[in-house]
Scaffold this motif. Sequence first.
Motif, PDB file in Angstrom:
ATOM      1  N   PHE A  21      54.860   9.806  54.386  1.00  0.00           N
ATOM      2  CA  PHE A  21      54.650  10.331  55.735  1.00  0.00           C
ATOM      3  C   PHE A  21      55.086  11.789  55.820  1.00  0.00           C
ATOM      4  O   PHE A  21      54.338  12.652  56.291  1.00  0.00           O
ATOM      5  N   VAL A  22      56.296  12.073  55.373  1.00  0.00           N
ATOM      6  CA  VAL A  22      56.848  13.427  55.474  1.00  0.00           C
ATOM      7  C   VAL A  22      55.983  14.422  54.687  1.00  0.00           C
ATOM      8  O   VAL A  22      55.676  15.512  55.174  1.00  0.00           O
ATOM      9  N   ALA A  23      55.557  14.051  53.489  1.00  0.00           N
ATOM     10  CA  ALA A  23      54.706  14.936  52.687  1.00  0.00           C
ATOM     11  C   ALA A  23      53.332  15.106  53.319  1.00  0.00           C
ATOM     12  O   ALA A  23      52.792  16.217  53.360  1.00  0.00           O
ATOM     13  N   ALA A  24      52.762  14.028  53.837  1.00  0.00           N
ATOM     14  CA  ALA A  24      51.413  14.072  54.385  1.00  0.00           C
ATOM     15  C   ALA A  24      51.317  14.905  55.654  1.00  0.00           C
ATOM     16  O   ALA A  24      50.310  15.576  55.885  1.00  0.00           O
ATOM     17  N   PHE A  25      52.335  14.865  56.493  1.00  0.00           N
ATOM     18  CA  PHE A  25      52.249  15.506  57.804  1.00  0.00           C
ATOM     19  C   PHE A  25      52.989  16.835  57.887  1.00  0.00           C
ATOM     20  O   PHE A  25      53.200  17.360  58.976  1.00  0.00           O
ATOM     21  N   GLU A  26      53.339  17.396  56.752  1.00  0.00           N
ATOM     22  CA  GLU A  26      54.109  18.642  56.747  1.00  0.00           C
ATOM     23  C   GLU A  26      53.424  19.768  57.529  1.00  0.00           C
ATOM     24  O   GLU A  26      54.096  20.566  58.173  1.00  0.00           O
ATOM     25  N   ALA A  27      52.100  19.831  57.504  1.00  0.00           N
ATOM     26  CA  ALA A  27      51.380  20.880  58.226  1.00  0.00           C
ATOM     27  C   ALA A  27      50.605  20.338  59.426  1.00  0.00           C
ATOM     28  O   ALA A  27      49.825  21.065  60.040  1.00  0.00           O
ATOM     29  N   ARG A  32      54.259  19.160  63.773  1.00  0.00           N
ATOM     30  CA  ARG A  32      54.899  20.486  63.838  1.00  0.00           C
ATOM     31  C   ARG A  32      55.226  20.872  65.275  1.00  0.00           C
ATOM     32  O   ARG A  32      56.174  21.616  65.523  1.00  0.00           O
ATOM     33  N   HIS A  33      54.470  20.357  66.242  1.00  0.00           N
ATOM     34  CA  HIS A  33      54.808  20.565  67.651  1.00  0.00           C
ATOM     35  C   HIS A  33      56.040  19.724  68.016  1.00  0.00           C
ATOM     36  O   HIS A  33      56.955  20.202  68.688  1.00  0.00           O
ATOM     37  N   LEU A  34      56.038  18.487  67.568  1.00  0.00           N
ATOM     38  CA  LEU A  34      57.152  17.597  67.907  1.00  0.00           C
ATOM     39  C   LEU A  34      58.453  18.046  67.252  1.00  0.00           C
ATOM     40  O   LEU A  34      59.521  17.953  67.858  1.00  0.00           O
ATOM     41  N   PHE A  35      58.343  18.523  66.003  1.00  0.00           N
ATOM     42  CA  PHE A  35      59.521  18.908  65.221  1.00  0.00           C
ATOM     43  C   PHE A  35      59.299  20.305  64.643  1.00  0.00           C
ATOM     44  O   PHE A  35      59.008  20.456  63.463  1.00  0.00           O
ATOM     45  N   PRO A  36      59.435  21.339  65.464  1.00  0.00           N
ATOM     46  CA  PRO A  36      59.130  22.703  65.011  1.00  0.00           C
ATOM     47  C   PRO A  36      60.153  23.259  64.017  1.00  0.00           C
ATOM     48  O   PRO A  36      61.311  22.827  63.977  1.00  0.00           O
ATOM     49  N   GLY A  37      59.674  24.206  63.229  1.00  0.00           N
ATOM     50  CA  GLY A  37      60.550  24.926  62.305  1.00  0.00           C
ATOM     51  C   GLY A  37      61.277  24.012  61.344  1.00  0.00           C
ATOM     52  O   GLY A  37      60.715  23.068  60.805  1.00  0.00           O
ATOM     53  N   ASP A  38      62.553  24.309  61.154  1.00  0.00           N
ATOM     54  CA  ASP A  38      63.370  23.542  60.217  1.00  0.00           C
ATOM     55  C   ASP A  38      63.666  22.124  60.692  1.00  0.00           C
ATOM     56  O   ASP A  38      64.106  21.292  59.898  1.00  0.00           O
ATOM     57  N   SER A  39      63.434  21.828  61.972  1.00  0.00           N
ATOM     58  CA  SER A  39      63.738  20.481  62.464  1.00  0.00           C
ATOM     59  C   SER A  39      62.831  19.429  61.827  1.00  0.00           C
ATOM     60  O   SER A  39      63.191  18.254  61.782  1.00  0.00           O
ATOM     61  N   ARG A 121      48.557  10.075  53.541  1.00  0.00           N
ATOM     62  CA  ARG A 121      48.335  10.070  52.104  1.00  0.00           C
ATOM     63  C   ARG A 121      49.149  11.190  51.495  1.00  0.00           C
ATOM     64  O   ARG A 121      49.119  12.326  51.954  1.00  0.00           O
ATOM     65  N   ASP A 122      49.915  10.858  50.482  1.00  0.00           N
ATOM     66  CA  ASP A 122      50.709  11.861  49.773  1.00  0.00           C
ATOM     67  C   ASP A 122      49.746  12.906  49.216  1.00  0.00           C
ATOM     68  O   ASP A 122      48.772  12.558  48.539  1.00  0.00           O
ATOM     69  N   PRO A 123      49.968  14.201  49.494  1.00  0.00           N
ATOM     70  CA  PRO A 123      49.063  15.245  48.999  1.00  0.00           C
ATOM     71  C   PRO A 123      48.876  15.229  47.480  1.00  0.00           C
ATOM     72  O   PRO A 123      47.837  15.673  46.985  1.00  0.00           O
ATOM     73  N   ALA A 124      49.826  14.716  46.744  1.00  0.00           N
ATOM     74  CA  ALA A 124      49.693  14.646  45.287  1.00  0.00           C
ATOM     75  C   ALA A 124      48.586  13.686  44.855  1.00  0.00           C
ATOM     76  O   ALA A 124      48.174  13.701  43.696  1.00  0.00           O
ATOM     77  N   HIS A 125      48.092  12.884  45.788  1.00  0.00           N
ATOM     78  CA  HIS A 125      47.052  11.895  45.473  1.00  0.00           C
ATOM     79  C   HIS A 125      45.744  12.192  46.199  1.00  0.00           C
ATOM     80  O   HIS A 125      44.947  11.277  46.442  1.00  0.00           O
ATOM     81  N   ALA A 126      45.503  13.448  46.534  1.00  0.00           N
ATOM     82  CA  ALA A 126      44.278  13.835  47.236  1.00  0.00           C
ATOM     83  C   ALA A 126      43.044  13.543  46.389  1.00  0.00           C
ATOM     84  O   ALA A 126      43.093  13.559  45.159  1.00  0.00           O
ATOM     85  N   GLY A 127      41.943  13.270  47.082  1.00  0.00           N
ATOM     86  CA  GLY A 127      40.663  13.097  46.418  1.00  0.00           C
ATOM     87  C   GLY A 127      40.409  11.725  45.831  1.00  0.00           C
ATOM     88  O   GLY A 127      39.368  11.499  45.213  1.00  0.00           O
ATOM     89  N   ARG A 128      41.304  10.797  46.038  1.00  0.00           N
ATOM     90  CA  ARG A 128      41.138   9.458  45.455  1.00  0.00           C
ATOM     91  C   ARG A 128      40.633   8.436  46.474  1.00  0.00           C
ATOM     92  O   ARG A 128      40.532   7.264  46.161  1.00  0.00           O
ATOM     93  N   ARG A 129      40.384   8.857  47.716  1.00  0.00           N
ATOM     94  CA  ARG A 129      39.917   7.978  48.799  1.00  0.00           C
ATOM     95  C   ARG A 129      40.932   6.890  49.140  1.00  0.00           C
ATOM     96  O   ARG A 129      40.582   5.805  49.580  1.00  0.00           O
TER      97      ARG A 129
END
Length: 190
Positions: A21-27, A32-39, A121-129
Amino acid sequence: MTTPMITQAVPGDRERVVATFVAAFEADPVLRHLFPGDSYTALAPAFAGHLFDRRVASGTVWLAEGGAAVAMWDPPGPGGAWPPAASYLPAEAAARVDAYDAVIHPHLPAGPHWYLGVLARDPAHAGRRLGRAVMEPGLRRAAADGLPAYLETATPVNVALYQRSGWTVAHQLTASGLDAWILRHPGLPS
């Protein structure tokens, strides 16, 4: 392409789900609105853990490839009251979560439906559907119940991705200054 292994999550999967979750939603614009910046680094794991804990006992959290992708669904029915965000987040972040939800939730149907609350989806596993594969058990359960499925996104590129998987836009709105879309799916037959 091989078919990904999809499993139902158990409480012991929490750490992997939170990391995905944390990796997938980093951007992600909403997170980012709910938890801006370093939060984000401090609060996104608590938020993800809460979402997982709330759903795992109902058997509506599925993992692809051991957690490389995760789908967290809400089944139809009342499901009980969600604890206020202030019970697991600092007041300022909780207020942003509650304000966003207050705009989104009235646009969901009042009648029974399945709700895809998280597809990550963890970005390290992109493109695998993996995202498409891990959402299928919930869509099949929706079809078996004769009910539609809903989700929301504030990421414009996701709208097209979901549409390629059979979702249609039910509503477009603005929530907390963000464009957001609520999408509907009729479910997948077994």
